[in-house]
Design a protein around this motif. Structure first.
Motif, PDB file in Angstrom:
ATOM      1  N   ARG A  24       0.811  -1.217   0.000  1.00  0.00           N
ATOM      2  CA  ARG A  24       0.000   0.000   0.000  1.00  0.00           C
ATOM      3  C   ARG A  24       0.841   1.261   0.000  1.00  0.00           C
ATOM      4  NH1 ARG A  24      -4.465  -1.847  -2.132  1.00  0.00           N
ATOM      5  NH2 ARG A  24      -5.293  -3.634  -0.990  1.00  0.00           N
ATOM      6  N   ASP A  25       2.105   1.139   0.366  1.00  0.00           N
ATOM      7  CA  ASP A  25       3.004   2.293   0.326  1.00  0.00           C
ATOM      8  C   ASP A  25       4.441   1.781   0.306  1.00  0.00           C
ATOM      9  OD1 ASP A  25       3.670   1.611   3.025  1.00  0.00           O
ATOM     10  OD2 ASP A  25       2.048   2.898   3.761  1.00  0.00           O
ATOM     11  N   VAL A  26       5.393   2.692   0.210  1.00  0.00           N
ATOM     12  CA  VAL A  26       6.799   2.311   0.117  1.00  0.00           C
ATOM     13  C   VAL A  26       7.267   1.622   1.396  1.00  0.00           C
ATOM     14  CG1 VAL A  26       9.146   3.200  -0.138  1.00  0.00           C
ATOM     15  CG2 VAL A  26       7.308   4.121  -1.559  1.00  0.00           C
ATOM     16  N   ASP A  27       6.805   2.094   2.537  1.00  0.00           N
ATOM     17  CA  ASP A  27       7.202   1.461   3.804  1.00  0.00           C
ATOM     18  C   ASP A  27       6.763  -0.003   3.860  1.00  0.00           C
ATOM     19  OD1 ASP A  27       8.502   3.677   4.765  1.00  0.00           O
ATOM     20  OD2 ASP A  27       6.776   4.426   5.912  1.00  0.00           O
ATOM     21  N   HIS A  28       5.617  -0.304   3.266  1.00  0.00           N
ATOM     22  CA  HIS A  28       5.133  -1.681   3.216  1.00  0.00           C
ATOM     23  C   HIS A  28       6.093  -2.547   2.413  1.00  0.00           C
ATOM     24  CE1 HIS A  28       1.188  -4.246   2.911  1.00  0.00           C
ATOM     25  NE2 HIS A  28       2.147  -4.857   3.580  1.00  0.00           N
ATOM     26  N   VAL A  29       6.593  -2.013   1.303  1.00  0.00           N
ATOM     27  CA  VAL A  29       7.584  -2.739   0.491  1.00  0.00           C
ATOM     28  C   VAL A  29       8.856  -2.948   1.297  1.00  0.00           C
ATOM     29  CG1 VAL A  29       9.015  -2.647  -1.589  1.00  0.00           C
ATOM     30  CG2 VAL A  29       6.638  -1.856  -1.679  1.00  0.00           C
ATOM     31  N   ARG A  30       9.322  -1.896   1.962  1.00  0.00           N
ATOM     32  CA  ARG A  30      10.559  -1.992   2.733  1.00  0.00           C
ATOM     33  C   ARG A  30      10.444  -3.018   3.859  1.00  0.00           C
ATOM     34  NH1 ARG A  30      13.042   3.690   4.328  1.00  0.00           N
ATOM     35  NH2 ARG A  30      14.830   2.275   4.620  1.00  0.00           N
ATOM     36  N   GLU A  31       9.320  -2.986   4.547  1.00  0.00           N
ATOM     37  CA  GLU A  31       9.111  -3.937   5.642  1.00  0.00           C
ATOM     38  C   GLU A  31       9.120  -5.373   5.121  1.00  0.00           C
ATOM     39  OE1 GLU A  31       5.476  -5.372   8.562  1.00  0.00           O
ATOM     40  OE2 GLU A  31       5.327  -3.446   7.523  1.00  0.00           O
ATOM     41  N   THR A  32       8.470  -5.600   3.982  1.00  0.00           N
ATOM     42  CA  THR A  32       8.408  -6.943   3.401  1.00  0.00           C
ATOM     43  C   THR A  32       9.795  -7.448   3.038  1.00  0.00           C
ATOM     44  OG1 THR A  32       6.182  -6.519   2.539  1.00  0.00           O
ATOM     45  CG2 THR A  32       7.429  -8.331   1.546  1.00  0.00           C
TER      46      THR A  32
END
Length: 431
Positions: A24-32
């Motif tokens: 849903r956002d860039v932080d979601h990608v980073r966390e994954t």
């Protein structure tokens, strides 16, 4: 769920993924990616799933990272001629938004209405306008990339010129999600052409149409679009659309010029191909031109109505285009396969489509596999490449070293190991 496990190649995964993450956002990608890096879990990033080489197909136990919801056009700057976008933006939507500002986005893949900018960047997609404007790499100025460990970097710059340091942005383009996940892009836009002129020519043979491409190349004209379609594909379009294109010739060539001198340049194109053509028409009316271009865009859907196709993607020097065409026809006859040929003739990019007769997920017939292998060998023997714009994915990996050589292949693997030390980013693809 099935549609998120495969792409347009029809290749099916070895088993279910461990999870599907819809970012849903860039932080979601980073966390994954941080979690995957820590736990050594493979990650396969995907957008619209329009790829044709199995590049977005995850093996069992992997995380499927869907970034298609990151779909905002953040800004368009008419003065600088740039757009800032997220990876899930549909290619045609960006072009339409740019044209509303008097600009356009040059890359124009056949999947323009459904493919995403992120997917185009992953495969370095080209398209119909590639003859004049190049491919996606030529439009990318800067990228926001999440690396395997979850760190976020910006590579490239928003200026047209810039040579500080290595060109890492160009390295990311075409890397098929194996070096990082693109979460933002700064793209070059160009002034929308004020005029276009379009010609459609039919020829008594595909070989003659290839000769016409060579004639255009030395004429001094540089069409924005130069497409070739063979007789088998014309017949498939007729069957699907109720048209009568096949009656007009054994091959079709579409040429479009643009800019302030579009009609004058098209006159040069017409003069070059007229001695070779059996039927030739032209127009400067945009609506009529779109009708001519539509025939080319309908090629793949028309072929797919006949069954599963193995969609290949070779490119050869334009001077060897006729040799490639003859070679593909010989391969079809000797393997007993139906091969439909169309492509971007202006840059030597041909798409031989081999009818396999099966459904998605079915094993490819031995004859179709043989035809594909021989087409790859043909392309390399003519000084060409295995893939011009679709990517290697999982379907062509065994041929990579044969094209680039063992030393360069090993160098590419060292680069991959540096940026992705645990090998979690799209393992099994590209290399």
């Amino acid at each position: 769920m099935t549609e998120i496990l495969t792409d347009r190649s029809g290749l099916l995964p070895s088993g279910p993924p461990s999870e599907v993450v819809v970012a849903r956002d860039v932080d979601h990608v980073r966390e994954t990616l941080r979690r995957a890096h820590r736990d050594r879990i493979p990650v396969v990033t995907r957008g619209a799933g329009s790829g044709l080489a199995g590049g977005a197909v995850a093996d069992a136990g992997a995380i499927v990272l869907d970034v298609s919801a990151l779909d905002r056009i953040l800004s368009i700057d008419p003065v600088d001629g740039v757009a800032h976008v997220e990876p899930g933006v549909i290619t045609a939507d960006l072009d339409r938004a740019a044209r509303a500002r008097g600009l356009f986005y040059a890359p124009d893949p056949g999947s323009v209405e459904l493919s995403t900018i992120g997917g185009n960047i992953a495969t370095n997609a080209g398209g119909l306008r590639g003859a004049k404007y190049g491919v996606t790499r030529d439009a990318v100025l800067a990228l926001d990339v999440v690396l395997a460990d979850g760190s976020l970097v910006r590579v490239g710059r928003p200026t047209i010129k810039g040579v500080t340091g290595y060109d890492i942005a160009s390295l990311i383009v075409g890397s098929e999600g194996t070096l990082g996940v693109v979460v933002g892009a700064t793209l070059r836009l160009l002034p929308a052409p004020p005029e276009t002129a379009t010609a459609a020519a039919f020829f008594p043979s595909l070989d003659r149409a290839a000769e016409a491409v060579a004639a255009i190349a030395v004429s001094g004209a540089r069409p924005a679009v130069l497409e070739i379609v063979d007789a088998a594909t014309l017949a498939a379009i007729d069957e699907a659309e109720g048209t009568r294109l096949r009656e007009r010739g054994e091959a079709f060539l579409l040429a479009q010029t643009d800019g302030f001198g579009a009609e004058r340049e098209l006159a040069v194109v017409r003069e070059a191909i007229a001695p070779l053509a059996a039927d030739l028409e032209w127009t400067s009316d945009p609506e009529r031109a779109e009708g001519l271009i539509a025939a080319r865009r309908r090629a793949l859907p028309a072929i797919e109505r006949r069954g599963r196709v193995l969609i290949e993607d070779i490119a050869v020097p334009r001077s060897r285009l006729a040799d490639a065409v003859r070679g593909i026809q010989r391969i079809a006859a000797e393997t007993g396969t139906e091969i439909f040929v169309f492509g971007h003739a202006g840059d030597g990019n041909l798409h031989p489509n081999i009818l396999t007769g099966g459904a998605p997920g079915d094993p490819i017939s031995p004859a179709a596999e043989e035809a594909a292998e021989r087409i790859f060998a043909l392309a390399l023997s003519l000084g060409g490449t295995l893939t011009a714009e679709h990517g290697i994915g999982r379907l062509k990996r065994s041929w990579v070293a044969r094209e680039v050589g063992d030393e360069v292949h090993a160098l590419q693997r060292r680069i991959k190991d540096l940026l992705d030390p645990h090998g979690i980013l799209n393992p099994g693809a590209a290399l």
